[in-house]
Design a protein around this motif. Structure first.
Motif, PDB file in Angstrom:
ATOM      1  N   LYS A   1      -2.008   5.586 -16.256  1.00 54.88           N
ATOM      2  CA  LYS A   1      -3.374   5.978 -16.594  1.00 54.88           C
ATOM      3  C   LYS A   1      -4.370   5.406 -15.592  1.00 54.88           C
ATOM      4  CE  LYS A   1      -5.096   6.617 -21.276  1.00 54.88           C
ATOM      5  NZ  LYS A   1      -5.206   5.933 -22.582  1.00 54.88           N
ATOM      6  N   LEU A   2      -4.212   4.112 -15.296  1.00 56.34           N
ATOM      7  CA  LEU A   2      -5.124   3.461 -14.346  1.00 56.34           C
ATOM      8  C   LEU A   2      -4.986   4.074 -12.959  1.00 56.34           C
ATOM      9  CD1 LEU A   2      -4.865  -0.341 -15.283  1.00 56.34           C
ATOM     10  CD2 LEU A   2      -6.752   1.253 -15.754  1.00 56.34           C
ATOM     11  N   ALA A   3      -3.743   4.301 -12.552  1.00 56.15           N
ATOM     12  CA  ALA A   3      -3.524   4.872 -11.221  1.00 56.15           C
ATOM     13  C   ALA A   3      -4.126   6.276 -11.140  1.00 56.15           C
ATOM     14  CB  ALA A   3      -2.035   4.902 -10.910  1.00 56.15           C
TER      15      ALA A   3
ATOM     16  N   LEU B   1       8.985   1.569  -6.208  1.00 55.26           N
ATOM     17  CA  LEU B   1       8.897   0.127  -5.989  1.00 55.26           C
ATOM     18  C   LEU B   1       8.724  -0.661  -7.282  1.00 55.26           C
ATOM     19  CD1 LEU B   1       6.257   0.353  -3.111  1.00 55.26           C
ATOM     20  CD2 LEU B   1       8.737   0.136  -2.831  1.00 55.26           C
ATOM     21  N   ALA B   2       8.233   0.010  -8.322  1.00 54.70           N
ATOM     22  CA  ALA B   2       7.868  -0.703  -9.553  1.00 54.70           C
ATOM     23  C   ALA B   2       8.058   0.192 -10.764  1.00 54.70           C
ATOM     24  CB  ALA B   2       6.408  -1.144  -9.475  1.00 54.70           C
ATOM     25  N   GLU B   3       8.165  -0.447 -11.927  1.00 58.48           N
ATOM     26  CA  GLU B   3       8.199   0.306 -13.183  1.00 58.48           C
ATOM     27  C   GLU B   3       6.763   0.624 -13.580  1.00 58.48           C
ATOM     28  OE1 GLU B   3      10.327  -2.001 -16.112  1.00 58.48           O
ATOM     29  OE2 GLU B   3      11.767  -2.556 -14.548  1.00 58.48           O
ATOM     30  N   ILE B   4       6.484   1.912 -13.740  1.00 60.22           N
ATOM     31  CA  ILE B   4       5.123   2.332 -14.063  1.00 60.22           C
ATOM     32  C   ILE B   4       5.051   2.642 -15.557  1.00 60.22           C
ATOM     33  CG2 ILE B   4       3.243   3.887 -13.428  1.00 60.22           C
ATOM     34  CD1 ILE B   4       4.270   2.691 -10.922  1.00 60.22           C
ATOM     35  N   SER B   5       4.385   1.800 -16.305  1.00 63.25           N
ATOM     36  CA  SER B   5       4.199   2.053 -17.741  1.00 63.25           C
ATOM     37  C   SER B   5       3.168   3.170 -17.907  1.00 63.25           C
ATOM     38  CB  SER B   5       3.701   0.787 -18.419  1.00 63.25           C
ATOM     39  OG  SER B   5       2.451   0.415 -17.871  1.00 63.25           O
ATOM     40  N   PRO B   6       3.126   3.796 -19.082  1.00 62.45           N
ATOM     41  CA  PRO B   6       2.091   4.820 -19.315  1.00 62.45           C
ATOM     42  C   PRO B   6       0.681   4.282 -19.076  1.00 62.45           C
ATOM     43  CG  PRO B   6       3.760   4.924 -21.036  1.00 62.45           C
ATOM     44  CD  PRO B   6       4.084   3.715 -20.204  1.00 62.45           C
TER      45      PRO B   6
ATOM     46  N   PRO C   1       6.086   2.596   2.485  1.00 60.77           N
ATOM     47  CA  PRO C   1       5.103   1.722   1.850  1.00 60.77           C
ATOM     48  C   PRO C   1       4.762   0.612   2.831  1.00 60.77           C
ATOM     49  CG  PRO C   1       7.290   1.265   0.973  1.00 60.77           C
ATOM     50  CD  PRO C   1       7.448   2.404   1.943  1.00 60.77           C
ATOM     51  N   LEU C   2       3.494   0.210   2.887  1.00 60.61           N
ATOM     52  CA  LEU C   2       3.070  -0.793   3.863  1.00 60.61           C
ATOM     53  C   LEU C   2       2.523  -2.028   3.154  1.00 60.61           C
ATOM     54  CD1 LEU C   2       1.264   1.586   6.413  1.00 60.61           C
ATOM     55  CD2 LEU C   2       3.554   0.560   6.643  1.00 60.61           C
ATOM     56  N   ALA C   3       3.191  -3.151   3.377  1.00 64.55           N
ATOM     57  CA  ALA C   3       2.679  -4.423   2.863  1.00 64.55           C
ATOM     58  C   ALA C   3       1.526  -4.834   3.762  1.00 64.55           C
ATOM     59  CB  ALA C   3       3.766  -5.489   2.893  1.00 64.55           C
TER      60      ALA C   3
ATOM     61  N   HIS D   1       0.843  -1.198   0.000  1.00 71.20           N
ATOM     62  CA  HIS D   1       0.000   0.000   0.000  1.00 71.20           C
ATOM     63  C   HIS D   1       0.877   1.246   0.000  1.00 71.20           C
ATOM     64  CE1 HIS D   1      -2.688  -3.209   1.116  1.00 71.20           C
ATOM     65  NE2 HIS D   1      -3.721  -2.408   0.960  1.00 71.20           N
ATOM     66  N   VAL D   2       0.522   2.190  -0.853  1.00 68.57           N
ATOM     67  CA  VAL D   2       1.307   3.426  -0.988  1.00 68.57           C
ATOM     68  C   VAL D   2       0.382   4.632  -0.951  1.00 68.57           C
ATOM     69  CG1 VAL D   2       3.138   2.310  -2.355  1.00 68.57           C
ATOM     70  CG2 VAL D   2       1.173   3.372  -3.513  1.00 68.57           C
ATOM     71  N   LEU D   3       0.995   5.810  -0.711  1.00 70.69           N
ATOM     72  CA  LEU D   3       0.211   7.046  -0.705  1.00 70.69           C
ATOM     73  C   LEU D   3      -0.182   7.446  -2.106  1.00 70.69           C
ATOM     74  CD1 LEU D   3       1.659   9.818   1.620  1.00 70.69           C
ATOM     75  CD2 LEU D   3      -0.651   8.833   1.617  1.00 70.69           C
ATOM     76  N   ASP D   4       0.761   7.311  -3.043  1.00 74.09           N
ATOM     77  CA  ASP D   4       0.533   7.870  -4.371  1.00 74.09           C
ATOM     78  C   ASP D   4       1.456   7.231  -5.406  1.00 74.09           C
ATOM     79  OD1 ASP D   4       3.029   8.921  -3.778  1.00 74.09           O
ATOM     80  OD2 ASP D   4       2.202  10.840  -3.142  1.00 74.09           O
ATOM     81  N   LEU D   5       1.301   7.710  -6.636  1.00 74.04           N
ATOM     82  CA  LEU D   5       2.099   7.194  -7.746  1.00 74.04           C
ATOM     83  C   LEU D   5       3.589   7.373  -7.520  1.00 74.04           C
ATOM     84  CD1 LEU D   5       0.395   8.144 -11.113  1.00 74.04           C
ATOM     85  CD2 LEU D   5       1.746   6.080 -10.684  1.00 74.04           C
ATOM     86  N   ARG D   6       3.953   8.488  -6.885  1.00 73.08           N
ATOM     87  CA  ARG D   6       5.383   8.718  -6.682  1.00 73.08           C
ATOM     88  C   ARG D   6       6.004   7.635  -5.819  1.00 73.08           C
ATOM     89  NH1 ARG D   6       7.042  14.162  -4.227  1.00 73.08           N
ATOM     90  NH2 ARG D   6       8.259  12.848  -2.843  1.00 73.08           N
ATOM     91  N   GLN D   7       5.282   7.295  -4.748  1.00 72.40           N
ATOM     92  CA  GLN D   7       5.789   6.246  -3.873  1.00 72.40           C
ATOM     93  C   GLN D   7       5.773   4.890  -4.594  1.00 72.40           C
ATOM     94  OE1 GLN D   7       3.640   5.749  -0.140  1.00 72.40           O
ATOM     95  NE2 GLN D   7       5.571   5.567   0.987  1.00 72.40           N
ATOM     96  N   ALA D   8       4.792   4.688  -5.445  1.00 77.43           N
ATOM     97  CA  ALA D   8       4.732   3.434  -6.216  1.00 77.43           C
ATOM     98  C   ALA D   8       5.919   3.330  -7.164  1.00 77.43           C
ATOM     99  CB  ALA D   8       3.417   3.364  -7.000  1.00 77.43           C
ATOM    100  N   ALA D   9       6.321   4.464  -7.736  1.00 76.42           N
ATOM    101  CA  ALA D   9       7.388   4.456  -8.735  1.00 76.42           C
ATOM    102  C   ALA D   9       8.736   4.063  -8.133  1.00 76.42           C
ATOM    103  CB  ALA D   9       7.483   5.823  -9.410  1.00 76.42           C
TER     104      ALA D   9
END
Ligand code: AMP
Ligand code: MG
Length: 336
Positions: free
Chosen positions: A86-88, A77-82, A137-139, A67-75
Motif C-alpha cells: 500500500k505504501l509503495a 529482495l524482500a517480503e512485501i506485506s499488503p 537493484p542499486l545499493a 534502490h529499485v525501479l518498482d515493486l516487482r524488483q523490490a519483491a
C-alpha cells in the motif's frame, strides 16, 4: 596505492551507458537522486558493496538502502506485506524507504547481517535511467565520507570523495535536499518512522489507516540485536565546525556568541547589517526551500573558518521538511 582519477560525467546517453556498464562490472558510481547524491553499487554483488563502505569509510554495521525501479524488483529482495505494498503504491517512486523482511538474495554486507533490508524507489530520472540500463537493484548510501554533511551537488561529492571513486554523474542540485523518510515495516501492524523526511508521518498514517510511531531520538544508536535503527542517533551529518542549534537567532543570542561565530538563519533577515558572518536556509521562510539549501549552506558555512556556527531551527509547524531539517540539525550538533 595508485591515485584514482575522479571524473564528473554529464548525463548524455553515451555516458549513462558507460556508467551502467561500470556498475555491472562492480564499480561505484555517484548518482543524483531527488533526496541527496547516492554512492551506488550493484546490490547483489557483495564485493561491489564492500567498496562503498571502503570509499565512505563507513562502519560495516551501518546497513545500506537498496534502490529499485518498482515493486516487482523490490519483491525479489524482500517480503512485501499488503501494508508495505500500500505504501509503495502510494509513495513510490519517491523519498520513502521501507524496512522489510529480507530474502536471501540480498548479501549480508548490504543489511549489516540483519534479517531486514531497506528499499526505496527513487523518482529522479537519472537514477531511474541507471536502474533501467543496469537491470540491477542499486545499493546507495549518501555519497560522502561517513558522518559528514550529505552531498546535494556533484561538486559536493567530488569534494568529499575525490581520489576515492572514479565516477560521478552530474544531475544538478537535488530537488528535495534531505534523505528519505524511513519507515520500519518489519511488523506491518506496528509501523515506525526511523528517520523523518519529506513524506510525513501523517501521510503514512492516513495511507495505512493506523497510528505510526516515531523512533525516539536522543537514545544511543542501534544495539547488537538491531532493535533500533543503526546510524540514526549518533552524531551525523556534521560540519567540522561545532554547531549550536537555537530556536531563534535573537540579538541577545548573537551578542552572547563568541566573536568568530557564523550565524545561519532559517529565513533571510531583512533588518540587520550583513557582515559576512550570516547565512540563511531560505529567502521567504519556506521549509521546502530550506531543505533544498540545507547541506549546501552547512558546507559553505563550514568553510568560513568560524569557531562556532549558530543555526536557527525551523518552526515545526511548517510541516514534514521542517521536522526533517530539525532532525538533521540535532544530529549535526550532537556530541558537541
Ligand atoms: P543512508 O546513509 O541515507 O543510506 O541511510 C541508511 C540508513 O538506513 C541506515 O543508517 C539505517 O539507519 C537505515 N537502514 C538501512 N537498512 C536498515 C535496516 N535493515 N533496518 C533498519 N534501518 C536500516
Ligand atoms: Mg548518509
Amino acid at each position: 596505492m595508485s591515485k584514482i582519477t575522479t571524473s564528473i560525467y554529464r548525463p548524455t546517453p553515451a555516458n549513462l551507458r558507460r556508467l551502467a556498464a561500470a556498475l555491472r562490472r562492480g564499480e561505484l558510481v555517484a548518482v543524483p537522486t531527488e533526496t541527496v547524491y547516492g554512492l551506488a553499487a550493484n546490490a547483489l554483488d557483495a564485493r561491489a558493496c564492500r567498496r562503498i563502505f571502503a570509499a565512505k569509510r563507513r562502519p560495516t554495521h551501518d546497513p545500506l538502502i537498496v534502490h529499485v525501479l518498482d515493486l516487482r524488483q523490490a519483491a525479489a529482495l524482500a517480503e512485501i506485506s499488503p501494508a508495505a505494498e500500500k505504501l509503495a503504491r502510494r509513495f513510490w517512486p519517491g523519498p520513502l524507504t521501507l524496512v522489510l523482511p529480507r530474502r536471501s538474495t540480498v548479501p549480508d554486507i548490504v543489511t549489516a547481517g540483519r534479517d531486514s533490508v531497506a528499499i526505496r524507489s527513487p523518482v529522479h530520472l537519472l537514477a531511474r535511467r541507471l536502474l533501467r540500463l543496469t537491470g540491477l537493484p542499486l545499493a546507495a548510501p549518501s555519497a560522502n565520507p561517513f558522518g559528514y554533511v550529505s552531498p546535494t551537488t556533484a561538486a559536493h561529492v567530488r569534494d568529499g570523495l575525490v581520489g576515492r571513486i572514479r565516477h560521478i554523474l552530474d544531475g544538478g542540485p537535488c530537488r528535495v535536499g534531505v534523505e528519505s523518510t524511513i519507515v520500519d515495516m518489519r511488523d506491518p501492524a506496528r509501523p515506525k518512522i526511523l528517520r523523518p523526511g519529506a513524506i510525513s508521518r501523517e501521510a503514512i498514517s492516513r495511507c495505512l489507516h493506523r497510528a505510526v510511531r516515531l523512533q525516539e531520538t536522543g537514545r544511543p544508536a542501534g544495539n547488537a540485536r538491531g532493535e533500533l535503527a543503526p546510524g540514526m542517533l549518533e552524531q551525523h551529518y556534521s560540519p567540522r565546525t561545532p554547531l549550536v542549534v537555537v530556536g531563534k537567532l535573537t540579538a541577545s543570542v548573537i551578542h552572547a556568541a563568541p566573536e568568530n561565530s557564523g550565524f545561519i538563519y532559517f529565513e533571510k533577515p531583512s533588518d540587520i547589517r550583513l557582515t559576512g558572518q550570516e547565512f540563511w536556509l531560505s529567502r521567504g521562510g519556506d521549509a521546502r526551500e530550506a531543505a533544498r539549501n540545507l547541506y549546501a549552506v552547512l558546507r559553505r558555512a563550514d568553510q568560513g573558518r568560524f569557531a562556532r556556527l549558530w543555526v536557527e531551527a525551523p518552526p515545526g509547524a511548517l510541516g514534514p521538511l521542517a521536522g526533517a531539517i530539525n532532525d538533521r540539525l540535532r544530529r549535526a550538533s550532537a556530541g558537541r
